[in-house]
Design an enzyme around this catalytic site. Structure first.
Site, PDB file in Angstrom:
ATOM      1  N   LYS A 253       3.262 -14.676   6.109  1.00  0.00           N
ATOM      2  CA  LYS A 253       3.420 -15.675   5.043  1.00  0.00           C
ATOM      3  C   LYS A 253       4.925 -15.813   4.809  1.00  0.00           C
ATOM      4  O   LYS A 253       5.400 -15.809   3.663  1.00  0.00           O
ATOM      5  CB  LYS A 253       2.657 -15.196   3.795  1.00  0.00           C
ATOM      6  CG  LYS A 253       2.552 -16.200   2.672  1.00  0.00           C
ATOM      7  CD  LYS A 253       1.672 -17.400   3.002  1.00  0.00           C
ATOM      8  CE  LYS A 253       1.813 -18.461   1.921  1.00  0.00           C
ATOM      9  NZ  LYS A 253       1.185 -19.738   2.296  1.00  0.00           N
TER      10      LYS A 253
ATOM     11  N   TYR B 256       0.808  -1.216   0.000  1.00  0.00           N
ATOM     12  CA  TYR B 256       0.000   0.000   0.000  1.00  0.00           C
ATOM     13  C   TYR B 256       0.845   1.272   0.000  1.00  0.00           C
ATOM     14  O   TYR B 256       0.311   2.374  -0.066  1.00  0.00           O
ATOM     15  CB  TYR B 256      -0.933   0.008   1.220  1.00  0.00           C
ATOM     16  CG  TYR B 256      -1.914  -1.146   1.234  1.00  0.00           C
ATOM     17  CD1 TYR B 256      -1.458  -2.463   1.233  1.00  0.00           C
ATOM     18  CD2 TYR B 256      -3.280  -0.930   1.249  1.00  0.00           C
ATOM     19  CE1 TYR B 256      -2.336  -3.530   1.246  1.00  0.00           C
ATOM     20  CE2 TYR B 256      -4.171  -1.998   1.271  1.00  0.00           C
ATOM     21  CZ  TYR B 256      -3.684  -3.295   1.269  1.00  0.00           C
ATOM     22  OH  TYR B 256      -4.555  -4.352   1.278  1.00  0.00           O
TER      23      TYR B 256
ATOM     24  N   ASP C 104      -5.978  -6.430   5.936  1.00  0.00           N
ATOM     25  CA  ASP C 104      -7.105  -5.911   5.159  1.00  0.00           C
ATOM     26  C   ASP C 104      -8.103  -7.042   4.868  1.00  0.00           C
ATOM     27  O   ASP C 104      -9.316  -6.914   5.070  1.00  0.00           O
ATOM     28  CB  ASP C 104      -6.534  -5.344   3.838  1.00  0.00           C
ATOM     29  CG  ASP C 104      -7.538  -4.494   3.088  1.00  0.00           C
ATOM     30  OD1 ASP C 104      -8.694  -4.413   3.525  1.00  0.00           O
ATOM     31  OD2 ASP C 104      -7.158  -3.920   2.051  1.00  0.00           O
TER      32      ASP C 104
ATOM     33  N   ASP D  71     -12.002  -8.306   7.045  1.00  0.00           N
ATOM     34  CA  ASP D  71     -13.334  -8.391   6.424  1.00  0.00           C
ATOM     35  C   ASP D  71     -13.948  -9.758   6.701  1.00  0.00           C
ATOM     36  O   ASP D  71     -15.146  -9.884   6.963  1.00  0.00           O
ATOM     37  CB  ASP D  71     -13.273  -8.137   4.910  1.00  0.00           C
ATOM     38  CG  ASP D  71     -13.660  -6.695   4.572  1.00  0.00           C
ATOM     39  OD1 ASP D  71     -13.280  -5.798   5.351  1.00  0.00           O
ATOM     40  OD2 ASP D  71     -14.341  -6.473   3.548  1.00  0.00           O
TER      41      ASP D  71
ATOM     42  N   ASP E 286      -2.828 -18.156   5.214  1.00  0.00           N
ATOM     43  CA  ASP E 286      -3.801 -19.103   4.638  1.00  0.00           C
ATOM     44  C   ASP E 286      -4.448 -19.926   5.750  1.00  0.00           C
ATOM     45  O   ASP E 286      -5.671 -20.114   5.789  1.00  0.00           O
ATOM     46  CB  ASP E 286      -3.160 -19.993   3.557  1.00  0.00           C
ATOM     47  CG  ASP E 286      -1.740 -20.425   3.880  1.00  0.00           C
ATOM     48  OD1 ASP E 286      -1.138 -19.877   4.815  1.00  0.00           O
ATOM     49  OD2 ASP E 286      -1.225 -21.323   3.196  1.00  0.00           O
TER      50      ASP E 286
END
Ligand SMILES: NC(=O)c1ccc[n+]([C@@H]2O[C@H](COP(=O)([O-])OP(=O)(O)OC[C@H]3O[C@@H](n4cnc5c(N)ncnc54)[C@H](O)[C@@H]3O)[C@@H](O)[C@H]2O)c1
Length: 358
Positions: free
Chosen positions: A190, A138, A246, A250, A222
């Protein structure tokens, strides 16, 4: 003299103004009950203002906003405007230029019937995600080469700095300690594939040694998404990078009942910080008085907690929880059968009730 807080308010686009209006009504009411004052300054930035003036977020307003105690934001984004222009120009500018390096996302299920997971109860869904908020993909280091040709190359760099990783991990350890309870911090990364995340692994271990009372846990992103659905009760405090946070938050919003309740803080401890519902501007519901304002109201609660008004914050949270538990507000979407203003009114009436702070 009652304590006074200066609050910059950016209602923004779509349903933003409607849900923020209800948040402000609740803010004013709890302020008068708890004996403090909130002095709000409204800012018009968003799609309509841009179309009228071509202004996104001018420097003068940005500096003025940065001098307030806190910022309350509705939502930014409008289908009439090029994708991302206002989102980057307003939300990302505030996050990056005010260096709001923590994105704090409490994930709390207030009533069993709101959870889409089978047999999960409020005690099973009660954790907080600390998402790094200023780095990663970002940061905007991107480019296109041979754009529009069959040989096109698109790049976007993932950036992690030692300083950026360390300060957010330290914040998360402090939070895990403060939350009490299980005092467990899970690092989600990760690092097995994105080797740059080895920085997170090392800093987590190093900083963790300063917090021997907080147990350290780890999950790859994951697997973390799987655990979030299968065993959300395993999480207490989670720290992760910008992009993984992010996405994870959600998913987490859905297990707490949906976007209609999920709120977040964009925080630089000790400095002006920004609070918002995590949902966007939901243009299809704009102006229809059907959007659920609870996420904006919970953003007000988080803002008050940040400002040190923890009793007022708990009063709002407990009122919302009680309205959901009793099914006076039966659901969190636009299908509750209640208008935006009616839900706001129910919360207003509920915050009047004397309560033991949550
Ligand atoms: N922080 C922000 O301001 C923010 C965050 C996400 C998206 N956006 C922007 O918002 C615009 C719309 O994005 P989107 O459709 O992907 O996401 P969205 O969150 O606006 O809406 C997704 C869907 O969720 C439901 N929903 C969301 N909030 C609700 C509420 N309070 N009450 C009832 N239902 C609700 C609606 O069905 C809606 O269509 C885009 O321009 C996007 O860039 C802004």
């Amino acid at each position: 003299m009652p304590k006074e807080y200066a609050i910059a308010v950016i209602p923004g686009d779509g349903i933003g103004p409607e849900v923020v209006r209800e948040g402000l009504r609740v803010l004013e009411r709890v302020a008068s009950i708890e004996g403090f004052r909130a002095r709000t300054t409204m800012y018009p930035f968003g799609a309509d203002h841009y179309l009228k003036t071509q202004e996104i977020l001018p420097d003068r307003a940005f500096s003025e906003i940065g001098e307030q105690d806190a910022i309350l934001l509705g939502a930014i984004g409008d289908p009439r405007i090029e994708v991302g222009l206002l989102e980057f120009g307003i939300i990302a500018k505030l996050r990056f230029d005010l260096d709001l390096y923590v994105n704090l996302r409490p994930v709390k299920l207030y009533a069993e019937h709101l959870c889409p997971l089978k047999d999960k109860k409020p005690a099973d869904v009660d954790f907080v995600v600390v998402r790094e908020n200023t780095e990663d993909a970002y940061a905007g280091m991107r480019g296109f080469f041979k754009k529009g040709t069959p040989d096109e190359v698109a790049t976007q760099e993932i950036i992690f700095t030692r300083k950026g990783v360390e300060r957010v991990i330290r914040y998360a350890f402090e939070l895990a300690r403060r939350r009490g309870g299980r005092k467990k911090l899970t690092l989600v990364d990760k690092a097995n594939a994105v080797r740059a995340m080895d920085l997170w692994t090392r800093v987590f271990a190093e900083v963790g040694r300063e917090y021997p009372d907080v147990s350290r846990d780890h999950a790859y992103i994951d697997a973390a998404t799987m655990w979030c659905v299968k065993n959300p009760e395993w999480f207490d405090t989670v720290v992760t990078s910008n992009m993984f946070g992010d996405i994870l938050t959600d998913l987490a919003a859905m297990i707490q009942g949906g976007l209609g309740i999920a709120a977040s803080g964009n925080i630089h401890p000790g400095r002006v910080s920004l609070f918002e519902p995590i949902h966007g501007s939901a243009p299809k519901y704009a102006g229809k008085d059907v959007a659920n304002p609870l996420a904006a109201i919970m953003a007000v609660s988080m803002m008050l907690d940040y400002l040190g008004q923890s009793r007022a914050a708990a009063r709002i949270e407990e009122s919302v929880a009680e309205l959901l538990r009793s099914k006076q507000i039966p659901s969190l979407g636009s299908d509750s059968g209640l208008s935006t203003s009616r839900i706001g009114q129910l919360v207003l009436e509920s915050v009047e009730q004397p309560r033991v702070p949550a």
